[in-house]
Design a protein around this motif. Structure first.
Motif, PDB file in Angstrom:
ATOM      1  N   GLU A 229      -5.865   2.738  12.515  1.00  0.00           N
ATOM      2  CA  GLU A 229      -5.349   3.633  13.553  1.00  0.00           C
ATOM      3  C   GLU A 229      -4.703   4.874  12.934  1.00  0.00           C
ATOM      4  O   GLU A 229      -4.901   5.995  13.414  1.00  0.00           O
ATOM      5  CB  GLU A 229      -4.338   2.892  14.421  1.00  0.00           C
ATOM      6  N   ALA A 230      -3.946   4.671  11.859  1.00  0.00           N
ATOM      7  CA  ALA A 230      -3.288   5.802  11.200  1.00  0.00           C
ATOM      8  C   ALA A 230      -4.310   6.727  10.547  1.00  0.00           C
ATOM      9  O   ALA A 230      -4.175   7.958  10.606  1.00  0.00           O
ATOM     10  CB  ALA A 230      -2.292   5.293  10.157  1.00  0.00           C
ATOM     11  N   LEU A 231      -5.326   6.157   9.925  1.00  0.00           N
ATOM     12  CA  LEU A 231      -6.394   6.975   9.339  1.00  0.00           C
ATOM     13  C   LEU A 231      -7.042   7.854  10.405  1.00  0.00           C
ATOM     14  O   LEU A 231      -7.294   9.044  10.186  1.00  0.00           O
ATOM     15  CB  LEU A 231      -7.449   6.074   8.694  1.00  0.00           C
TER      16      LEU A 231
ATOM     17  N   ILE B 249       0.675  11.671   5.674  1.00  0.00           N
ATOM     18  CA  ILE B 249       1.117  11.511   7.054  1.00  0.00           C
ATOM     19  C   ILE B 249       0.601  10.187   7.616  1.00  0.00           C
ATOM     20  O   ILE B 249       1.338   9.454   8.293  1.00  0.00           O
ATOM     21  CB  ILE B 249       0.650  12.704   7.912  1.00  0.00           C
ATOM     22  N   ALA B 250      -0.643   9.845   7.305  1.00  0.00           N
ATOM     23  CA  ALA B 250      -1.200   8.559   7.751  1.00  0.00           C
ATOM     24  C   ALA B 250      -0.408   7.400   7.153  1.00  0.00           C
ATOM     25  O   ALA B 250      -0.143   6.398   7.841  1.00  0.00           O
ATOM     26  CB  ALA B 250      -2.667   8.454   7.363  1.00  0.00           C
ATOM     27  N   ARG B 251      -0.017   7.513   5.893  1.00  0.00           N
ATOM     28  CA  ARG B 251       0.789   6.454   5.271  1.00  0.00           C
ATOM     29  C   ARG B 251       2.115   6.287   6.011  1.00  0.00           C
ATOM     30  O   ARG B 251       2.575   5.162   6.253  1.00  0.00           O
ATOM     31  CB  ARG B 251       1.046   6.775   3.801  1.00  0.00           C
ATOM     32  N   ALA B 252       2.742   7.406   6.372  1.00  0.00           N
ATOM     33  CA  ALA B 252       4.008   7.340   7.102  1.00  0.00           C
ATOM     34  C   ALA B 252       3.819   6.710   8.479  1.00  0.00           C
ATOM     35  O   ALA B 252       4.658   5.925   8.935  1.00  0.00           O
ATOM     36  CB  ALA B 252       4.603   8.744   7.241  1.00  0.00           C
ATOM     37  N   LEU B 253       2.716   7.018   9.140  1.00  0.00           N
ATOM     38  CA  LEU B 253       2.454   6.428  10.457  1.00  0.00           C
ATOM     39  C   LEU B 253       2.243   4.918  10.338  1.00  0.00           C
ATOM     40  O   LEU B 253       2.694   4.148  11.202  1.00  0.00           O
ATOM     41  CB  LEU B 253       1.218   7.077  11.084  1.00  0.00           C
ATOM     42  N   THR B 254       1.582   4.494   9.268  1.00  0.00           N
ATOM     43  CA  THR B 254       1.336   3.063   9.059  1.00  0.00           C
ATOM     44  C   THR B 254       2.650   2.313   8.858  1.00  0.00           C
ATOM     45  O   THR B 254       2.750   1.125   9.171  1.00  0.00           O
ATOM     46  CB  THR B 254       0.432   2.865   7.817  1.00  0.00           C
ATOM     47  N   GLN B 255       3.649   3.003   8.376  1.00  0.00           N
ATOM     48  CA  GLN B 255       4.961   2.403   8.152  1.00  0.00           C
ATOM     49  C   GLN B 255       5.653   2.044   9.470  1.00  0.00           C
ATOM     50  O   GLN B 255       6.606   1.277   9.485  1.00  0.00           O
ATOM     51  CB  GLN B 255       5.817   3.385   7.351  1.00  0.00           C
TER      52      GLN B 255
ATOM     53  N   ARG C  36      -7.584   4.705   1.542  1.00  0.00           N
ATOM     54  CA  ARG C  36      -7.181   3.544   2.346  1.00  0.00           C
ATOM     55  C   ARG C  36      -6.052   2.768   1.664  1.00  0.00           C
ATOM     56  O   ARG C  36      -5.121   2.306   2.325  1.00  0.00           O
ATOM     57  CB  ARG C  36      -8.374   2.629   2.599  1.00  0.00           C
ATOM     58  N   GLU C  37      -6.104   2.650   0.339  1.00  0.00           N
ATOM     59  CA  GLU C  37      -5.057   1.930  -0.390  1.00  0.00           C
ATOM     60  C   GLU C  37      -3.717   2.669  -0.324  1.00  0.00           C
ATOM     61  O   GLU C  37      -2.657   2.040  -0.209  1.00  0.00           O
ATOM     62  CB  GLU C  37      -5.484   1.718  -1.845  1.00  0.00           C
ATOM     63  N   VAL C  38      -3.763   4.000  -0.367  1.00  0.00           N
ATOM     64  CA  VAL C  38      -2.534   4.781  -0.252  1.00  0.00           C
ATOM     65  C   VAL C  38      -1.932   4.607   1.132  1.00  0.00           C
ATOM     66  O   VAL C  38      -0.722   4.390   1.284  1.00  0.00           O
ATOM     67  CB  VAL C  38      -2.799   6.276  -0.543  1.00  0.00           C
TER      68      VAL C  38
END
Length: 263
Positions: free
Chosen positions: A124-126, A152-158, A97-99
């Motif tokens: 949502e990204a997770l 990929i989830a980190r990129a979506l959160t961006q 989650r932190e990443v």
């Protein structure tokens, strides 16, 4: 998240005396999924690195909604472009989650905490990347496929306007390959993705650019680009290409030649 228009115009990249990419021109309209295909060493990764500004062109330029990517500040670029590369080179001592939450950094003031909107986007990204069940696990203890989905989830959160991905299905099983590429196709962002699997590229990409020896040798809708003649020229193997009766997309079957058959 609002999609941007990407224009690559006459791009040439070098590494010392070695030419990586020569005179490449490419356009991705807002909301399109554009696929880069070609054999190893054809220049796909180098081209992507120029888009997210790890490599500087010696000729040509990369434009985002008309602005030269080289003129953007680091913060402006991070708010516009997110990248998922083949090897992150990072072994984060953080939870999943932190990443994923790191993706919100370009949109926040220094040391600012997560807002309710940030937390909702993270969750949502997770979910979209299929890693909600891993949220509290240490990132550095995940498998390669699990790490890829977290990045990929980190990129979506961006919430980028342009999402750039280099072989995002590497290390993923077939279910997660389909889940991830399906999610990318539904995004409101523009997507530029390098893929080895031609059948996945044919199904999920609006248009393809075929690279060989650092040059674009064909581009267009998958059904126009993926022909036995082109695949023989680029990959050096025989193939059959048919329209799949259920998906409506081109389906490539490679044909082993003499000396390639396994007994």
């Amino acid at each position: 998240m609002t999609a941007t228009e990407l224009i690559i115009d006459g791009l040439t990249l070098t590494a010392g005396s070695h030419r990586l990419v020569r005179d490449v021109t490419l356009t991705a309209h807002p909301g399109e999924v554009i696929g880069l295909v070609g054999p190893n060493g054809s220049g796909k990764s180098s081209l992507l690195r120029a888009v997210y500004r790890v490599l500087r062109p010696v000729e040509g330029r990369v434009s985002l909604d008309g602005a030269d990517a080289q003129s953007l500040t680091v913060r402006q670029l991070a708010r516009t472009v997110a990248a998922v590369v083949q090897e992150s080179g990072a072994d984060f001592d953080l939870s999943v989650r932190e990443v994923v939450a790191m993706g919100r950094t370009p949109h926040k003031r220094l040391l600012a905490g997560d807002t309710a909107e940030d937390l909702a986007l993270i969750e949502e990204a997770l979910s979209t990347a299929g890693v909600s069940g891993l949220a509290d696990r240490p990132f550095d203890r995940l498998s390669g496929g699990e790490r890829q989905r977290v990045l990929i989830a980190r990129a979506l959160t961006q919430q980028p306007a342009l999402l750039v991905l280099d072989e995002p299905t590497n290390h993923l099983d077939i279910r997660h390959q389909l889940d991830v590429l399906g999610a990318l196709h539904r995004l409101p962002a523009t997507v530029l993705v390098a893929l080895h699997d031609l059948n996945l590229a044919a199904y999920y990409c609006d248009r393809l650019y075929v690279l060989s020896n650092g040059e674009v040798i064909a581009s267009g809708p998958p059904a126009e680009v993926l022909t036995p003649r082109l695949l023989a020229d680029v990959y050096g193997v025989g193939s059959e290409v048919v329209i799949h009766p259920r998906t409506g997309a081109p389906h490539v079957t490679f044909l082993p030649g003499p000396g390639q058959l396994q007994t």
